[in-house]
Design a protein around this motif. Structure first.
Motif, PDB file in Angstrom:
ATOM      1  N   LEU A   1     -12.823  71.808  17.769  1.00 19.78           N
ATOM      2  CA  LEU A   1     -13.284  71.594  19.140  1.00 19.78           C
ATOM      3  C   LEU A   1     -13.742  70.146  19.323  1.00 19.78           C
ATOM      4  CD1 LEU A   1     -13.863  73.257  21.803  1.00 19.78           C
ATOM      5  CD2 LEU A   1     -16.244  73.289  21.041  1.00 19.78           C
ATOM      6  N   LEU A   2     -14.510  69.636  18.361  1.00 14.30           N
ATOM      7  CA  LEU A   2     -15.014  68.268  18.439  1.00 14.30           C
ATOM      8  C   LEU A   2     -13.893  67.242  18.311  1.00 14.30           C
ATOM      9  CD1 LEU A   2     -18.237  68.668  16.265  1.00 14.30           C
ATOM     10  CD2 LEU A   2     -18.149  68.346  18.745  1.00 14.30           C
ATOM     11  N   LEU A   3     -12.960  67.481  17.407  1.00 14.41           N
ATOM     12  CA  LEU A   3     -11.839  66.553  17.219  1.00 14.41           C
ATOM     13  C   LEU A   3     -10.954  66.506  18.463  1.00 14.41           C
ATOM     14  CD1 LEU A   3     -11.018  67.586  13.565  1.00 14.41           C
ATOM     15  CD2 LEU A   3     -11.597  65.254  14.262  1.00 14.41           C
ATOM     16  N   THR A   4     -10.659  67.655  19.029  1.00 14.33           N
ATOM     17  CA  THR A   4      -9.820  67.702  20.223  1.00 14.33           C
ATOM     18  C   THR A   4     -10.535  67.065  21.403  1.00 14.33           C
ATOM     19  OG1 THR A   4      -8.807  69.723  19.391  1.00 14.33           O
ATOM     20  CG2 THR A   4      -8.466  69.219  21.713  1.00 14.33           C
ATOM     21  N   ALA A   5     -11.829  67.306  21.519  1.00 15.30           N
ATOM     22  CA  ALA A   5     -12.618  66.678  22.588  1.00 15.30           C
ATOM     23  C   ALA A   5     -12.612  65.167  22.448  1.00 15.30           C
ATOM     24  CB  ALA A   5     -14.048  67.200  22.548  1.00 15.30           C
TER      25      ALA A   5
ATOM     26  N   GLY B   1     -11.067  62.668  25.251  1.00 12.01           N
ATOM     27  CA  GLY B   1     -12.095  61.975  26.020  1.00 12.01           C
ATOM     28  C   GLY B   1     -13.054  62.899  26.733  1.00 12.01           C
ATOM     29  N   ALA B   2     -13.315  64.065  26.163  1.00 10.06           N
ATOM     30  CA  ALA B   2     -14.182  65.065  26.801  1.00 10.06           C
ATOM     31  C   ALA B   2     -15.631  64.926  26.327  1.00 10.06           C
ATOM     32  CB  ALA B   2     -13.660  66.460  26.493  1.00 10.06           C
TER      33      ALA B   2
ATOM     34  N   PRO C   1     -21.792  70.215  11.390  1.00 12.53           N
ATOM     35  CA  PRO C   1     -20.392  69.947  11.069  1.00 12.53           C
ATOM     36  C   PRO C   1     -20.254  69.023   9.855  1.00 12.53           C
ATOM     37  CG  PRO C   1     -20.791  69.706  13.424  1.00 12.53           C
ATOM     38  CD  PRO C   1     -22.127  69.866  12.784  1.00 12.53           C
ATOM     39  N   ASN C   2     -19.112  69.113   9.201  1.00  7.57           N
ATOM     40  CA  ASN C   2     -18.818  68.286   8.034  1.00  7.57           C
ATOM     41  C   ASN C   2     -18.998  66.798   8.363  1.00  7.57           C
ATOM     42  OD1 ASN C   2     -16.945  66.600   6.321  1.00  7.57           O
ATOM     43  ND2 ASN C   2     -16.663  68.562   5.304  1.00  7.57           N
ATOM     44  N   PRO C   3     -19.789  66.060   7.561  1.00  8.93           N
ATOM     45  CA  PRO C   3     -20.045  64.646   7.864  1.00  8.93           C
ATOM     46  C   PRO C   3     -18.782  63.796   7.929  1.00  8.93           C
ATOM     47  CG  PRO C   3     -21.597  65.442   6.218  1.00  8.93           C
ATOM     48  CD  PRO C   3     -20.572  66.528   6.397  1.00  8.93           C
ATOM     49  N   LYS C   4     -17.793  64.098   7.090  1.00  4.59           N
ATOM     50  CA  LYS C   4     -16.554  63.313   7.124  1.00  4.59           C
ATOM     51  C   LYS C   4     -15.758  63.591   8.390  1.00  4.59           C
ATOM     52  CE  LYS C   4     -16.152  62.812   2.113  1.00  4.59           C
ATOM     53  NZ  LYS C   4     -15.332  63.095   0.898  1.00  4.59           N
ATOM     54  N   ILE C   5     -15.786  64.831   8.837  1.00  6.43           N
ATOM     55  CA  ILE C   5     -15.171  65.152  10.131  1.00  6.43           C
ATOM     56  C   ILE C   5     -15.875  64.376  11.233  1.00  6.43           C
ATOM     57  CG2 ILE C   5     -14.894  66.965  11.870  1.00  6.43           C
ATOM     58  CD1 ILE C   5     -12.901  67.419   9.781  1.00  6.43           C
ATOM     59  N   MET C   6     -17.202  64.332  11.178  1.00  3.99           N
ATOM     60  CA  MET C   6     -17.961  63.655  12.232  1.00  3.99           C
ATOM     61  C   MET C   6     -17.708  62.152  12.251  1.00  3.99           C
ATOM     62  SD  MET C   6     -19.165  66.013  13.946  1.00  3.99           S
ATOM     63  CE  MET C   6     -19.867  64.833  15.122  1.00  3.99           C
ATOM     64  N   GLN C   7     -17.441  61.556  11.108  1.00  5.59           N
ATOM     65  CA  GLN C   7     -17.071  60.140  11.090  1.00  5.59           C
ATOM     66  C   GLN C   7     -15.798  59.915  11.898  1.00  5.59           C
ATOM     67  OE1 GLN C   7     -16.714  58.806   7.035  1.00  5.59           O
ATOM     68  NE2 GLN C   7     -18.892  59.043   6.590  1.00  5.59           N
ATOM     69  N   VAL C   8     -14.819  60.790  11.694  1.00  4.72           N
ATOM     70  CA  VAL C   8     -13.554  60.696  12.418  1.00  4.72           C
ATOM     71  C   VAL C   8     -13.779  60.941  13.911  1.00  4.72           C
ATOM     72  CG1 VAL C   8     -11.230  61.668  12.634  1.00  4.72           C
ATOM     73  CG2 VAL C   8     -12.275  61.430  10.374  1.00  4.72           C
ATOM     74  N   VAL C   9     -14.595  61.939  14.235  1.00  8.20           N
ATOM     75  CA  VAL C   9     -14.893  62.271  15.632  1.00  8.20           C
ATOM     76  C   VAL C   9     -15.545  61.081  16.335  1.00  8.20           C
ATOM     77  CG1 VAL C   9     -16.374  63.683  17.118  1.00  8.20           C
ATOM     78  CG2 VAL C   9     -15.043  64.760  15.296  1.00  8.20           C
TER      79      VAL C   9
ATOM     80  N   HIS D   1     -15.541  57.892  15.562  1.00  8.64           N
ATOM     81  CA  HIS D   1     -14.623  56.748  15.666  1.00  8.64           C
ATOM     82  C   HIS D   1     -13.652  56.942  16.829  1.00  8.64           C
ATOM     83  CE1 HIS D   1     -11.075  54.262  14.606  1.00  8.64           C
ATOM     84  NE2 HIS D   1     -11.999  53.423  14.152  1.00  8.64           N
ATOM     85  N   GLU D   2     -13.093  58.141  16.940  1.00 11.85           N
ATOM     86  CA  GLU D   2     -12.158  58.423  18.022  1.00 11.85           C
ATOM     87  C   GLU D   2     -12.872  58.440  19.375  1.00 11.85           C
ATOM     88  OE1 GLU D   2      -8.257  59.541  19.580  1.00 11.85           O
ATOM     89  OE2 GLU D   2      -9.084  58.385  17.899  1.00 11.85           O
ATOM     90  N   ALA D   3     -14.091  58.957  19.417  1.00 13.18           N
ATOM     91  CA  ALA D   3     -14.845  59.012  20.673  1.00 13.18           C
ATOM     92  C   ALA D   3     -15.121  57.617  21.223  1.00 13.18           C
ATOM     93  CB  ALA D   3     -16.148  59.771  20.463  1.00 13.18           C
ATOM     94  N   LYS D   4     -15.376  56.666  20.345  1.00  6.53           N
ATOM     95  CA  LYS D   4     -15.580  55.283  20.792  1.00  6.53           C
ATOM     96  C   LYS D   4     -14.319  54.738  21.452  1.00  6.53           C
ATOM     97  CE  LYS D   4     -19.140  53.913  17.448  1.00  6.53           C
ATOM     98  NZ  LYS D   4     -19.465  53.024  16.314  1.00  6.53           N
ATOM     99  N   ARG D   5     -13.183  55.119  20.923  1.00 10.57           N
ATOM    100  CA  ARG D   5     -11.906  54.634  21.449  1.00 10.57           C
ATOM    101  C   ARG D   5     -11.568  55.268  22.792  1.00 10.57           C
ATOM    102  NH1 ARG D   5      -6.580  55.740  21.681  1.00 10.57           N
ATOM    103  NH2 ARG D   5      -6.892  57.858  20.885  1.00 10.57           N
ATOM    104  N   THR D   6     -11.857  56.569  22.948  1.00 13.38           N
ATOM    105  CA  THR D   6     -11.426  57.310  24.140  1.00 13.38           C
ATOM    106  C   THR D   6     -12.503  57.456  25.205  1.00 13.38           C
ATOM    107  OG1 THR D   6     -12.064  59.465  23.216  1.00 13.38           O
ATOM    108  CG2 THR D   6      -9.831  58.653  22.721  1.00 13.38           C
ATOM    109  N   GLY D   7     -13.765  57.135  24.856  1.00 11.13           N
ATOM    110  CA  GLY D   7     -14.856  57.326  25.802  1.00 11.13           C
ATOM    111  C   GLY D   7     -15.423  58.733  25.815  1.00 11.13           C
ATOM    112  N   ALA D   8     -15.037  59.548  24.833  1.00 11.98           N
ATOM    113  CA  ALA D   8     -15.593  60.898  24.730  1.00 11.98           C
ATOM    114  C   ALA D   8     -17.087  60.825  24.442  1.00 11.98           C
ATOM    115  CB  ALA D   8     -14.886  61.673  23.629  1.00 11.98           C
ATOM    116  N   LYS D   9     -17.815  61.841  24.890  1.00 15.42           N
ATOM    117  CA  LYS D   9     -19.256  61.908  24.655  1.00 15.42           C
ATOM    118  C   LYS D   9     -19.544  63.084  23.735  1.00 15.42           C
ATOM    119  CE  LYS D   9     -20.315  59.936  29.196  1.00 15.42           C
ATOM    120  NZ  LYS D   9     -21.001  60.167  30.508  1.00 15.42           N
ATOM    121  N   ILE D  10     -19.973  62.779  22.520  1.00 15.28           N
ATOM    122  CA  ILE D  10     -20.251  63.802  21.515  1.00 15.28           C
ATOM    123  C   ILE D  10     -21.697  63.647  21.066  1.00 15.28           C
ATOM    124  CG2 ILE D  10     -19.567  64.820  19.329  1.00 15.28           C
ATOM    125  CD1 ILE D  10     -17.298  64.835  21.374  1.00 15.28           C
ATOM    126  N   GLN D  11     -22.452  64.725  21.127  1.00 13.74           N
ATOM    127  CA  GLN D  11     -23.871  64.663  20.760  1.00 13.74           C
ATOM    128  C   GLN D  11     -24.275  65.959  20.063  1.00 13.74           C
ATOM    129  OE1 GLN D  11     -26.479  64.125  24.120  1.00 13.74           O
ATOM    130  NE2 GLN D  11     -28.184  63.391  22.867  1.00 13.74           N
ATOM    131  N   GLY D  12     -25.129  65.839  19.042  1.00 12.99           N
ATOM    132  CA  GLY D  12     -25.563  67.004  18.304  1.00 12.99           C
ATOM    133  C   GLY D  12     -27.057  67.230  18.354  1.00 12.99           C
TER     134      GLY D  12
END
Length: 325
Positions: free
Chosen positions: A172-176, A180-181, A193-201, A203-214
């Motif tokens: 869900l986080l990766l797709t968001a 850019g969700a 969530p897995n810290p390595k997954i969150m690193q990828v999330v 990085h991608e969120a910075k590129r797409t403008g997605a807003k991810i918060q935990g």
């Protein structure tokens, strides 16, 4: 983490980032057309054969893939937990190379994400992840179809996820992040969530403008949410941890008190199966805001679109769909 982010030469859908944002949108649009006119796609996979290779039993994943493939003219072979034990009865590489001589696509549901990657490395044809310990990408892409269908789009919408930082949460986080969700999640600190997954999330969120918060408590995560999503606390294979996890998650139940903190129009989602009275109450699951069974149905339409997209040759071009191969 390199084993997780490696791309395959043959187009697969093993992890969410196997598709870029444009491809995800193409598949979601195709799914919309399939849902509106399913009979128009009844011969798309004529003469093709798929294998469902499941280490874990399933209801929705098996039936939605099998019904979808058959409804488009294909044939399906099911290999369940008693038929196949990846890497036990024989090497994964040997199984993959043998099955590649018989079938056109493999859909795997496994305990190990690495097992799917190893299978795909030797299969040489499209492989779809029907669930692994790391990801559940078909579920996530289908969920965004349901969200768009219910809310009219994702722009400006807040998706709140409450529960375990598991494979469903990861996808869900990766797709968001890719689309850019906005997703806000709440998990107990020990089950983030897995810290390595969150690193990828991130990085991608910075590129797409997605807003991810935990958060580590659900109330701030769901405040003002348009979507409130949860999943089981104890996944298959974690039965020995059940008592401990239920104690740690007791304040993360999606009940009416929590729902009231979201928007009045909030839509309730759950990927099922649900343990009523644990992660979600019966009142909420059966309430007027629930879109849980629309969500379950949409697995069928989105997975059909994924299978068409990965099928190659002239199949994906029949209705102007750019092939994934």
């Amino acid at each position: 983490m390199q084993h997780w982010v490696r791309r395959m030469k043959v187009r697969n859908f093993i992890q969410s980032f196997d598709f870029d944002a444009a491809e995800m949108k193409t598949i979601l649009e195709l799914a919309r057309k399939i849902k509106a006119s399913p009979l128009g796609y009844r011969d798309y996979l004529h003469g093709r054969v798929a294998a469902l290779i499941f280490e874990k039993p399933s209801t929705r994943t098996r039936v939605s893939f099998e019904a979808g493939y058959v409804s488009m003219g294909g044939h399906v072979i099911y290999l369940g937990p008693n038929d196949v034990k990846l890497g036990v009865r024989e090497d994964i590489a040997d199984m993959a190379r043998s099955l590649s001589r018989y079938i056109d696509v493999a859909i795997l549901r496994t305990f190990s994400h690495r097992a799917i990657l190893e299978f795909a490395r030797h299969f040489g044809k499209p492989v779809v992840n029907g669930l692994s310990d790391m990801e559940h990408p078909c579920q996530a892409l289908s969920d965004f179809f349901t969200i768009q269908e219910s809310l009219g789009g994702i722009k400006g919408k807040k998706i709140a996820y409450v529960g375990d930082g598991n494979n469903v949460c990861h996808s869900l986080l990766l797709t968001a992040a890719r689309l850019g969700a906005q997703v806000v999640y709440a998990t107990p600190k020990a089950h983030a969530p897995n810290p390595k997954i969150m690193q990828v999330v991130r990085h991608e969120a910075k590129r797409t403008g997605a807003k991810i918060q935990g958060f580590t408590s659900p109330a701030p995560a769901v405040r003002g949410a348009d979507i409130l999503y949860t999943d089981v606390w104890v996944s298959m294979g974690e039965e020995s941890k059940a008592a401990s996890k239920k104690e740690q998650f007791k304040d993360f139940q999606v009940n009416q008190a929590l729902v009231r903190k979201a928007k009045k129009t909030v839509k309730i989602m759950h990927c099922l199966p649900a343990h009523r009275g644990e992660e979600i109450t019966n009142e909420v699951l059966e309430g007027s805001n629930s879109i849980v069974f629309d969500q379950a149905e949409n697995r069928l339409h989105v997975q059909k679109a994924i299978l068409i997209y990965l099928s190659g040759s002239n199949v994906g071009r029949l209705h102007g769909v750019r092939s994934g191969t």
